[in-house]
Design an enzyme around this catalytic site. Structure first.
Site, PDB file in Angstrom:
ATOM      1  N   LYS A   1       0.816  -1.228   0.000  1.00 43.70           N
ATOM      2  CA  LYS A   1       0.000   0.000   0.000  1.00 43.70           C
ATOM      3  C   LYS A   1       0.842   1.268   0.000  1.00 43.70           C
ATOM      4  CE  LYS A   1      -4.273  -1.707   1.814  1.00 43.70           C
ATOM      5  NZ  LYS A   1      -5.392  -1.641   2.684  1.00 43.70           N
TER       6      LYS A   1
ATOM      7  N   ASN B   1      -4.956   2.059  -1.949  1.00 42.99           N
ATOM      8  CA  ASN B   1      -5.569   0.722  -1.988  1.00 42.99           C
ATOM      9  C   ASN B   1      -6.186   0.465  -3.363  1.00 42.99           C
ATOM     10  OD1 ASN B   1      -7.933   2.248  -1.907  1.00 42.99           O
ATOM     11  ND2 ASN B   1      -9.009   0.762  -0.605  1.00 42.99           N
TER      12      ASN B   1
END
Ligand code: S3P
Length: 437
Positions: A67, A88
């Site tokens: 991420k 994300n």
């Protein structure tokens, strides 16, 4: 199915546990979208980018551990992703890759879904990685009082400074919990720094981990209000679906999809490796079978043995159609066995009936290798479909038209560009971690 099928994915490591494919594939199906959603287990951030571009994905979700690192490699980022320092979601924006973050919506919508007002609420967020930072960001935006705790205290301090909240070391949790109303955990599944007696029925607990969360089980036994990690997953996916397709997601369909069981029961029965000619199914399959203590079966090998002819001879004497019929019947027969790793012929995915057979009896893994590398590895005289004087565009066309078929059939995609030992190890770890949870 044509080349215009849009392919989406979730990438992470591990990622086999992810229920995102259940959510998105159900929405695509309901909306009759020509699209499919897969899991990609990548070994590095650059591998996620390589696969995005080489498979020509239309969009991708990102989970741990990529991420934060992926954000650095994208061309553009939305404001929430930039503020959180993590993505994300990645979509194609013209020829560029643009990152977004919807994890914070996942957290705040899940809490608000209970009718909770977040303003001035005392919240403890565990974990200063991508998901923890998103949770803190979302709660701060709602006017909550947020304290961020992390195993590495420095990391919590840095993240808290960037987000505008306080940080504490994990050791100080006990006292803090007396003043905390909402606990959000984004720590790895097996890390739970909270002890049962520290929790009271007035606590609201949301753990990102699913399907198993020791923290949620503990909180339940203390009569806390527990919000399941699946709720967070679902709520972050609603804006993702909009980013991917421009459409609104139907929550009811998503709830239904989540309640359907991902093949956890059959997961260990068999492993089937699929992918284009030359992607290394036999080499990786043999190594993987040894690691798992399974037997290795090569579907083409079984056909050759039964027919007393090579695959090239069968193509020449009987034609491709007959070969496909043999392939189908051998597959459905030997997939009834258990504890095998199968190397499947590159064209096995063309028949939807074979998808059913594979999906019912195996965990299906697509070994992805770029076309260029596949062609370097194979001897065309052993592959009748490529054994022509002037191949021209044929390999490229075959490769491209098959990609959506592999994507539809696969439970997991793993790249096998370099070291087959490492590829087999990655698959082994994915299986091991999913079963251990
Ligand atoms: C084929 C792939 C071959 C073999 C046959 C057809 C295909 O197997 O089944 O030549 O259609 O892609 P490998 O993928 O093991 O090379």
């Amino acid at each position: 199915m044509s080349e215009t099928t849009n392919i989406f994915a979730v990438t992470g490591n591990p990622v086999l546990h992810s229920k995102s494919p259940l959510l998105f594939n159900r929405l695509f199906q309901d909306n009759k979208e020509k699209a499919v959603y897969i899991r990609i287990s990548a070994e590095s951030t650059s591998e996620t980018i390589f696969l995005f571009k080489d498979i020509d994905l239309s969009g991708m979700n990102v989970t741990s551990p990529f991420k934060q690192t992926l954000l650095q490699k994208l061309d553009k980022t939305g404001p929430a992703a930039a503020a959180i320092g993590a993505v994300n979601t990645v979509v194609k924006d013209g020829g560029l890759l643009k990152g977004f973050n919807t994890d914070h919506v996942g957290v705040t919508s899940s809490l608000k879904g209970l009718g909770l007002r977040l303003q001035e609420r005392n919240c403890l967020v565990l974990g200063a990685g991508g998901a923890g930072r998103a949770a803190a960001y979302g709660l701060i935006q709602e006017g909550a009082n947020v304290i961020l705790a992390n195993r590495t205290y420095d990391k919590a301090v840095q993240a808290a400074e960037k987000l505008g909240c306080q940080a504490i070391p994990l050791d100080d949790l006990r006292a803090l919990l007396n003043k905390t109303e909402i606990v959000v955990s984004a720590l790895a599944p097996r890390i739970n720094p909270i002890q049962k007696e520290w929790l009271r029925p007035s606590h609201v607990v949301l753990d990102a981990n699913y399907p198993h969360s020791p923290l949620s089980t503990m909180a339940q036994s203390q009569d806390c209000t527990v919000i399941r990690g699946e709720e967070w997953l679902l709520n972050q996916a609603i804006p993702v679906y909009k980013l991917f397709t421009g459409r609104e997601a139907n929550r009811k369909s998503m709830e239904d999809a989540l309640s359907s069981d991902f093949k956890s029961k059959t997961i260990c029965d068999n492993i089937s490796l699929i992918g284009f000619m030359g992607c290394g199914k036999t080499t990786v399959g043999q190594i993987l079978a040894k690691k798992l203590g399974y037997s290795f079966k090569d579907i083409d090998g079984v056909i050759e043995e039964r027919e007393g002819k090579t695959v090239s001879e069968i193509f020449r004497l009987k034609g491709e159609q007959d070969f496909r019929a043999l392939e189908k019947s051998v597959l459905s027969e030997i997939q009834q066995e258990k504890n095998n790793v199968y190397a499947c012929g590159g064209g096995i995915v063309l028949d939807p009936a074979n998808h059913d057979t594979l999906s019912r009896n195996s965990l299906v893994i697509w070994l992805y290798v770029s076309l260029e590398s596949c062609l370097q590895r194979i001897d065309p005289s052993s592959r009748p479909l490529l054994d022509t004087e002037d191949r021209g565009e044929k390999p490229e066309v075959l490769f491209q038209t098959r990609i959506p078929h592999y994507a539809r059939a696969a439970d997991l995609v793993v790249m096998n560009e370099r070291n087959p030992e490492k590829t087999a190890e990655n698959i082994y770890e994915e299986i091991h971690q999913t079963l251990a949870d």
